[in-house]
Design an enzyme around this catalytic site. Sequence first.
Site, PDB file in Angstrom:
ATOM      1  N   HIS A 162     -13.112  12.900   7.192  1.00  0.00           N
ATOM      2  CA  HIS A 162     -12.882  13.631   8.438  1.00  0.00           C
ATOM      3  C   HIS A 162     -14.204  14.047   9.072  1.00  0.00           C
ATOM      4  O   HIS A 162     -14.401  13.874  10.283  1.00  0.00           O
ATOM      5  CB  HIS A 162     -12.018  14.863   8.169  1.00  0.00           C
ATOM      6  CG  HIS A 162     -11.707  15.643   9.403  1.00  0.00           C
ATOM      7  ND1 HIS A 162     -10.986  15.112  10.453  1.00  0.00           N
ATOM      8  CD2 HIS A 162     -12.036  16.917   9.785  1.00  0.00           C
ATOM      9  CE1 HIS A 162     -10.878  16.014  11.422  1.00  0.00           C
ATOM     10  NE2 HIS A 162     -11.501  17.111  11.041  1.00  0.00           N
ATOM     11  N   ASP A 193     -10.772  25.909   7.645  1.00  0.00           N
ATOM     12  CA  ASP A 193     -10.630  25.243   8.933  1.00  0.00           C
ATOM     13  C   ASP A 193     -11.618  25.835   9.935  1.00  0.00           C
ATOM     14  O   ASP A 193     -11.844  27.040   9.960  1.00  0.00           O
ATOM     15  CB  ASP A 193      -9.194  25.415   9.451  1.00  0.00           C
ATOM     16  CG  ASP A 193      -8.930  24.613  10.699  1.00  0.00           C
ATOM     17  OD1 ASP A 193      -9.457  23.497  10.802  1.00  0.00           O
ATOM     18  OD2 ASP A 193      -8.193  25.100  11.580  1.00  0.00           O
TER      19      ASP A 193
END
Length: 301
Positions: free
Chosen positions: A216, A144
């Site tokens: 994404h 992340d």
Amino acid sequence: MNTPQSAIIPDHAQAGIFIEADIAANRTDDIKTACRVSLDALTALKARFPDDILGMTIAFGSKAWATFGHLEEGREIKPFPEMGNGLAPSTQHDLYIHIQSLRQSAAYALAQSVLGAFGDSICVASEEHGLRLYQDRGLDGFVDGTENPQGDEKIREVAIIPKGPDAGGSYVLLQKYLHDLKKWDAVPVAEQEASVGRSKETDDEFSRDVRLPDSHLGRVNLKENGVGLKIVRRSLPFGKISGEHGLMFTAYCRTLHNIEAQLLSMFGDTDGKTDLLLRHLSAAVSGGYYYAPSLERLQNL
């Protein structure tokens, strides 16, 4: 008057606390006092635990910010708008307190002091505690924050308003995402990678010629006039293994435009394509925009 609040610049926090609240009627003076007391508590705990890199941001929704009268500052702030026909709900509140640290104990101690300082001048609407997982990965198994600017100077360039009456301030987003990990784990790894736009194990970014437009990365890696619309993420996974869990997504930027452009792209308002992670993994259940004034302005609201 241009010192950023202390949860914006430091990277790689291991623990975070995310609190949203609404301000009780006619308590503006109490809020001003509570902000000063909270900053004193932060200073005291940083002196006691200097290695924990403890930081805090106190930020305000547009309605609350207007009550202080500094209308020449934070002029872009507005209520969070519902997006994607409800895929991104608006749950705007008055106050956002973001605390981060290298140790959970320091973050917890500060949160106790801060909520004690605000007392009944606020009504807490939500409180979540996040933690950093191994290799900076999310609950989905992917790294992340890979797209984050690196280094204090680059982070400041992206996150902090550089000049003007609100120099040192920042615009902030907080969204809570719930993850359906059973659903996600049933998706083949190759399809997970295609949905994200990166390899899962090595975190290699897929080239634009093979990246899906609704991946994404395809949704949030945006440019305008050849310039990337960067933001600084300070998100952390949260939750219980046996209960609800997901990602507390919080981001800072010198302009609200960059944050909103990414969201409009993710939730399909730009071109009708929605982020594949919303199909396979995540559901947004909250959304709020906030303005974080400089440290000097927070001390002297």
